[in-house]
Enzyme design. Structure first.
Site, PDB file in Angstrom:
ATOM      1  N   GLY A  81       0.824  -1.205   0.000  1.00 10.96           N
ATOM      2  CA  GLY A  81       0.000   0.000   0.000  1.00 10.96           C
ATOM      3  C   GLY A  81       0.855   1.251   0.000  1.00 10.96           C
ATOM      4  N   PHE A  82       0.274   2.354   0.440  1.00  5.17           N
ATOM      5  CA  PHE A  82       1.010   3.624   0.429  1.00  5.17           C
ATOM      6  C   PHE A  82       2.268   3.550   1.286  1.00  5.17           C
ATOM      7  CE2 PHE A  82      -3.263   5.228  -0.721  1.00  5.17           C
ATOM      8  CZ  PHE A  82      -2.922   5.911  -1.881  1.00  5.17           C
ATOM      9  N   VAL A 129       0.358 -13.206   3.857  1.00  6.80           N
ATOM     10  CA  VAL A 129       1.109 -13.343   5.108  1.00  6.80           C
ATOM     11  C   VAL A 129       0.131 -13.727   6.207  1.00  6.80           C
ATOM     12  CG1 VAL A 129       2.469 -12.127   6.839  1.00  6.80           C
ATOM     13  CG2 VAL A 129       2.901 -11.736   4.407  1.00  6.80           C
ATOM     14  N   GLU A 187     -18.122  11.284  -0.498  1.00  3.37           N
ATOM     15  CA  GLU A 187     -17.804  11.237  -1.922  1.00  3.37           C
ATOM     16  C   GLU A 187     -18.688  10.242  -2.663  1.00  3.37           C
ATOM     17  OE1 GLU A 187     -13.145  12.636  -1.352  1.00  3.37           O
ATOM     18  OE2 GLU A 187     -13.625  10.514  -1.567  1.00  3.37           O
ATOM     19  N   ASP A 243      -1.490   2.528   8.363  1.00  2.37           N
ATOM     20  CA  ASP A 243      -2.735   2.361   9.115  1.00  2.37           C
ATOM     21  C   ASP A 243      -2.615   1.371  10.263  1.00  2.37           C
ATOM     22  OD1 ASP A 243      -3.835   4.139   7.383  1.00  2.37           O
ATOM     23  OD2 ASP A 243      -5.245   2.753   6.440  1.00  2.37           O
ATOM     24  N   ALA A 294      -3.633   8.275   3.900  1.00  2.00           N
ATOM     25  CA  ALA A 294      -2.506   8.023   3.010  1.00  2.00           C
ATOM     26  C   ALA A 294      -1.294   8.913   3.284  1.00  2.00           C
ATOM     27  CB  ALA A 294      -2.956   8.166   1.557  1.00  2.00           C
TER      28      ALA A 294
END
Length: 441
Positions: free
Chosen positions: A25-26, A91, A182, A310, A327
């Site tokens: 991810g980020f 994992v 959104e 996160d 992010a």
């Protein structure tokens, strides 16, 4: 399930320290990219072979973008570097005593382990309706939402039952954060500009969009200005907003709230996330579904295990409950840990992490957005919308993705058209009493 004998992780042993990163991810991607010049072997593990730009998932869900425009192959990010290895595996755990990470294909030893496996949808222990709502955390979720909503309209054209028709036309969005706001705004624009052309035999004045939020305002985590303006935009778009309202149950037909009920066949769940904690860590290292780390991102109680993004909770004076699960935090922690790992390999001292808040933003629709700047300035409307578009384009991976997304946005801006209203694969929840009409045809 036993591991097939012909499969193995096949990571060569070399005379370099091995840094294993869990999650592309980020956080994990920025860490891996920033370690390019490190004198170490880098192994990235992820259950997908692509990185997802999650802030734009809602546009895939509402037919604004195709999934390949917000995703990029992880392998492409490390082309030409012989010390980088990627393996598409799940994992399943960590053995800190043996310095091994456990995967679906076997175990892999490490010198340094970085857990950057992000977050998962938080259902707040509502296990009964978990399989009945539609989360929006991964690309497959976005495609499910898109297919489900379009299938409902295809069935609504053919249904003779008024109650079933109303359920198909009603959509409930749970969670008034950026994703919920959104999604609601995008659905309202579909209802006004696009769907009436696709389905001229449906009366879209009967399509109801409900936004449910448990707190007393929208966009918690952003300024009061942003919350108030977002609420004004949402209401002007004809969306029913219910604040201080909680979902107590959903049986697939009826949403039960603490204030009443709503008949609907669609509940989009964007009420929050929790850390995706792997098994094997000491219980004292986990709090509120996040891994406790110090100011250097090191997992408490370990010597060579780190966590970022996160999944990590770094408690400090400015953030006593950990940094926000967004992010920008993940990207900054990834780049910062890369510097520290280079220092560790070279025997130098590590530096404490300090988050630099560059601001936050959310869009509600065309020319409708809110932006908070770190200097206390706030923007709304067209200017905020332009800022939102520019920032999201800048952070997309790859020139191709940027070009495709810009072209889609320009086309949509001038034509009010979204060209991805396609049911490529039908979606049918197992709990439904009947198969979808689309599947029958």
């Amino acid at each position: 399930m036993p591991i097939p004998a012909y499969l193995s992780l096949a990571i060569p042993d070399v005379d370099l320290p091995r840094i294993v990163i869990v999650g592309g991810g980020f956080a994990g991607l920025n860490l891996a990219k920033s370690l390019r010049k490190a004198k170490a072997q880098i192994v990235l593990l992820d259950k997908n072979n692509f990185h997802t730009f999650q802030p734009l998932l809602y546009q895939v869900a509402t037919a604004g973008l195709e999934p390949d425009s917000i995703a990029g192959p992880l392998r492409k990010s490390f082309e030409g570097n012989p010390n980088y290895f990627f393996r598409m595996v799940k994992v399943t755990g960590v053995d800190a005593e043996k310095n091994e990470v456990v995967t679906s294909i076997g175990s892999l030893s490490y010198d340094y382990l970085v857990l950057a496996n992000g977050s998962v949808t938080n259902y707040f222990n509502k296990k009964d309706f978990r399989p009945k709502v539609l989360p929006l955390k991964r690309i497959v979720h976005a495609l499910d939402v898109r297919s489900h909503i379009l299938q409902n309209f295809e069935q609504a054209v053919m249904t003779q039952d008024q109650n079933e028709f109303e359920k198909m036309m009603n959509i409930v969005v749970v969670g008034g954060g950026p994703t919920g706001v959104e999604v609601s705004g995008a659905l309202a624009e579909l209802r006004r500009f696009i769907l009436p052309k696709d389905y001229p035999d449906l009366d879209f004045s009967k399509m109801k969009i409900h936004l449910i939020e448990g707190s007393g305002r929208l966009l918690n985590g952003m300024s009061d200005f942003a919350g108030i303006e977002a609420l004004n935009y949402i209401k002007k778009m004809g969306i029913d907003v219910q604040l201080n309202t909680f979902v107590e149950d959903y049986d697939g037909d009826t949403v039960t709230l603490n204030s009443g009920t709503i008949e609907t066949a669609t509940v989009v769940w964007s009420a929050g996330v929790r850390g995706n904690v792997v098994e094997g860590l000491d219980a004292t290292s986990v709090e509120k579904s996040r891994i406790l780390v110090d100011e250097f991102s090191k997992v408490k109680g370990t010597k060579n295990v780190f966590a970022i993004g996160d999944v990590a909770m770094m408690q400090c004076e400015d953030f006593p409950n950990g940094h926000p699960m967004v992010a920008p935090v993940a990207m900054q922690q990834g780049r910062h840990l890369a510097k520290n790992l280079k220092n560790v390999v070279q025997g130098k001292e590590s530096q404490a992490f300090k988050y630099f808040d560059k601001g936050s933003m959310a869009t509600i629709g065309k020319n409708k957005a809110v932006v908070d700047m770190p200097n206390g300035m706030h923007f709304k409307g067209f200017l905020a919308w332009l800022i939102w578009m520019f920032v999201h384009i800048m952070y997309l991976i790859g020139f191709r993705n940027k070009l495709i997304t810009v072209n889609n946005w320009i086309w949509s801006y001038f034509t009010y058209d979204k060209g991805t209203r396609l049911i490529i694969r039908t979606f049918n929840r197992k709990f439904l009493r009947r198969p979808t009409a689309v599947n029958k045809i």
